[in-house]
Design a protein around this motif. Structure first.
Motif, PDB file in Angstrom:
ATOM      1  N   UNK A  55      -7.377   6.962  -2.780  1.00  0.00           N
ATOM      2  CA  UNK A  55      -8.694   7.358  -3.265  1.00  0.00           C
ATOM      3  C   UNK A  55      -9.742   6.449  -2.636  1.00  0.00           C
ATOM      4  N   UNK A  56     -10.929   6.999  -2.335  1.00  0.00           N
ATOM      5  CA  UNK A  56     -12.031   6.207  -1.792  1.00  0.00           C
ATOM      6  C   UNK A  56     -13.177   6.168  -2.797  1.00  0.00           C
ATOM      7  N   UNK A  57     -14.136   5.278  -2.550  1.00  0.00           N
ATOM      8  CA  UNK A  57     -15.290   5.183  -3.444  1.00  0.00           C
ATOM      9  C   UNK A  57     -16.152   6.438  -3.379  1.00  0.00           C
ATOM     10  N   UNK A  58     -15.943   7.263  -2.375  1.00  0.00           N
ATOM     11  CA  UNK A  58     -16.687   8.517  -2.262  1.00  0.00           C
ATOM     12  C   UNK A  58     -16.128   9.594  -3.179  1.00  0.00           C
ATOM     13  N   UNK A  59     -14.978   9.290  -3.830  1.00  0.00           N
ATOM     14  CA  UNK A  59     -14.339  10.280  -4.680  1.00  0.00           C
ATOM     15  C   UNK A  59     -13.394  11.188  -3.926  1.00  0.00           C
ATOM     16  N   UNK A  60     -13.217  10.917  -2.645  1.00  0.00           N
ATOM     17  CA  UNK A  60     -12.294  11.712  -1.827  1.00  0.00           C
ATOM     18  C   UNK A  60     -10.929  11.043  -1.784  1.00  0.00           C
ATOM     19  N   UNK A  64     -13.400  -6.130  -0.782  1.00  0.00           N
ATOM     20  CA  UNK A  64     -13.625  -4.993   0.105  1.00  0.00           C
ATOM     21  C   UNK A  64     -15.097  -4.920   0.485  1.00  0.00           C
ATOM     22  N   UNK A  65     -15.436  -4.181   1.538  1.00  0.00           N
ATOM     23  CA  UNK A  65     -16.840  -4.075   1.956  1.00  0.00           C
ATOM     24  C   UNK A  65     -17.787  -3.624   0.850  1.00  0.00           C
ATOM     25  N   UNK A  66     -17.306  -2.791  -0.070  1.00  0.00           N
ATOM     26  CA  UNK A  66     -18.168  -2.268  -1.131  1.00  0.00           C
ATOM     27  C   UNK A  66     -18.675  -3.357  -2.066  1.00  0.00           C
ATOM     28  N   UNK A  67     -18.081  -4.544  -2.030  1.00  0.00           N
ATOM     29  CA  UNK A  67     -18.596  -5.649  -2.826  1.00  0.00           C
ATOM     30  C   UNK A  67     -19.892  -6.200  -2.244  1.00  0.00           C
ATOM     31  N   UNK A  68     -20.161  -5.890  -0.964  1.00  0.00           N
ATOM     32  CA  UNK A  68     -21.318  -6.448  -0.268  1.00  0.00           C
ATOM     33  C   UNK A  68     -22.420  -5.437   0.010  1.00  0.00           C
ATOM     34  N   UNK A  69     -22.095  -4.153  -0.016  1.00  0.00           N
ATOM     35  CA  UNK A  69     -23.072  -3.141   0.349  1.00  0.00           C
ATOM     36  C   UNK A  69     -22.742  -1.814  -0.313  1.00  0.00           C
ATOM     37  N   UNK A  70     -23.755  -1.030  -0.681  1.00  0.00           N
ATOM     38  CA  UNK A  70     -23.496   0.311  -1.211  1.00  0.00           C
ATOM     39  C   UNK A  70     -23.259   1.334  -0.110  1.00  0.00           C
ATOM     40  N   UNK A  71     -23.307   0.886   1.151  1.00  0.00           N
ATOM     41  CA  UNK A  71     -23.211   1.815   2.273  1.00  0.00           C
ATOM     42  C   UNK A  71     -21.839   1.798   2.950  1.00  0.00           C
ATOM     43  N   UNK A  72     -20.822   1.293   2.253  1.00  0.00           N
ATOM     44  CA  UNK A  72     -19.452   1.310   2.769  1.00  0.00           C
ATOM     45  C   UNK A  72     -18.683   2.482   2.151  1.00  0.00           C
ATOM     46  N   UNK A  73     -17.552   2.801   2.722  1.00  0.00           N
ATOM     47  CA  UNK A  73     -16.740   3.939   2.256  1.00  0.00           C
ATOM     48  C   UNK A  73     -15.328   3.455   1.939  1.00  0.00           C
ATOM     49  N   UNK A  74     -15.229   2.454   1.065  1.00  0.00           N
ATOM     50  CA  UNK A  74     -13.979   1.722   0.850  1.00  0.00           C
ATOM     51  C   UNK A  74     -12.838   2.578   0.306  1.00  0.00           C
TER      52      UNK A  74
END
Length: 300
Positions: free
Chosen positions: A187-192, A265-275
């Motif tokens: 699962x990704x933070x995009x919900x995919x 993960x990158x999402x801890x630093x930016x809302x523009x990652x797709x972790x």
């Protein structure tokens, strides 16, 4: 007889003595060096701290620039009001730049060109001033990822708090290969959800129990990628879990799993990652008090 006793005491003392202090000091220095490289990567040209936008493309033309009337709005003061258009058609992204607007690719002015995405290897990078942007592909969707080499998050960055380095979190694991290799849902933070290749699992003992972590890797990858969650998440550490990279197993199937190198993960630093997120089977029922803690900077 006395000499024999003294020899036995000496041998027993050596065997029972703790790990030499210089070994732990050398290990701590090695982890610290890794951490400094990690910071350099985060704050570098391709690091996560300079991301300034992520814009998903729809089929057809999408205007872009600083004006709010554009389909894609770049930061005000950093870009012209109207730069041009992205065109997505049949899975191919191209760009058209308005006359008089200075956009470059590898130092050369751009008017119209087809853009490679990160799925094609090295994406085509366009620049204007401190801004740079390129196409990313996730599943069947395309987006523009924007960077700003003068992003305020870079100036605000004060480092990442960590747990104290503890050599006991450097654990020897056994690699158990899957035959054939599996595709596991992630699962990704995009919900995919994507299907990622898993060649096997790392099996290790910790706190009196046997644990397993599925790894992600393609045949050409030099290292194995581990996503894991534990009971520190949402408290001391990032809520969604942490990442680790480990070397491939040696000839005996041994892998060193070093939780002192567990990182956000990158999402801890930016809302523009797709972790991608740790799979359910990689949730450890214990606290891993090693590696990076929750990033407290201006991530969102």
């Amino acid at each position: 007889m006395l000499l024999l006793v003294l020899w036995c005491v000496l041998v027993w003392g050596i065997a029972a003595s703790p790990r030499p202090a210089q070994d732990e000091a050398a290990y701590a220095a090695e982890v610290e060096q890794w951490h400094q490289q990690r910071i350099k990567s985060l704050t570098g040209e391709t690091g996560w701290l300079n991301l300034a936008g992520l814009f998903w493309l729809k089929e057809g033309r999408s205007s872009f620039g600083a004006a709010k009337t554009n389909t894609i709005v770049f930061p005000s003061g950093k870009a012209p009001a109207r730069i041009g258009w992205f065109i997505l058609k049949d899975g191919v992204v191209s760009v058209r730049i308005r006359p008089g607007i200075d956009v470059r690719c590898q130092g050369k002015p751009v008017r119209f060109m087809t853009l490679r995405s990160d799925a094609d290897g090295q994406p085509t990078i366009l620049t204007h001033g401190s801004l740079s942007w390129f196409v990313i592909k996730r599943d069947k969707e395309f987006a523009i990822r924007l960077r700003d080499s003068q992003h305020p998050h870079l100036r605000a960055f004060k480092g990442i708090e960590r747990f104290p380095i503890n050599i006991s979190w450097r654990i020897e694991a056994k690699f158990e290969p899957y035959d054939p290799p599996r595709k596991i849902p992630i699962l990704t933070v995009l919900g995919t959800t994507t299907k990622e290749p898993s060649p096997g699992a790392l099996v290790f003992q910790l706190q009196g129990r046997t644990h397993r972590l599925d790894v992600i890797a393609r045949p050409e990858d030099e290292q194995l990628f581990v996503m894991f969650a534990d009971e520190t998440n949402g408290q001391e550490t990032y809520g969604a879990g942490r990442y680790l990279y480990v070397d491939r197993p040696d000839k005996d199937g041994t892998v060193i799993l070093d939780f002192n190198k567990a990182h956000n993960p990158p999402c801890a630093f930016t809302p523009y990652a797709t972790c991608p997120l740790p799979p359910e089977q990689n949730r450890l029922p214990l606290k891993v008090t090693a590696g990076e803690k929750q990033y407290e900077g201006p991530a969102h």
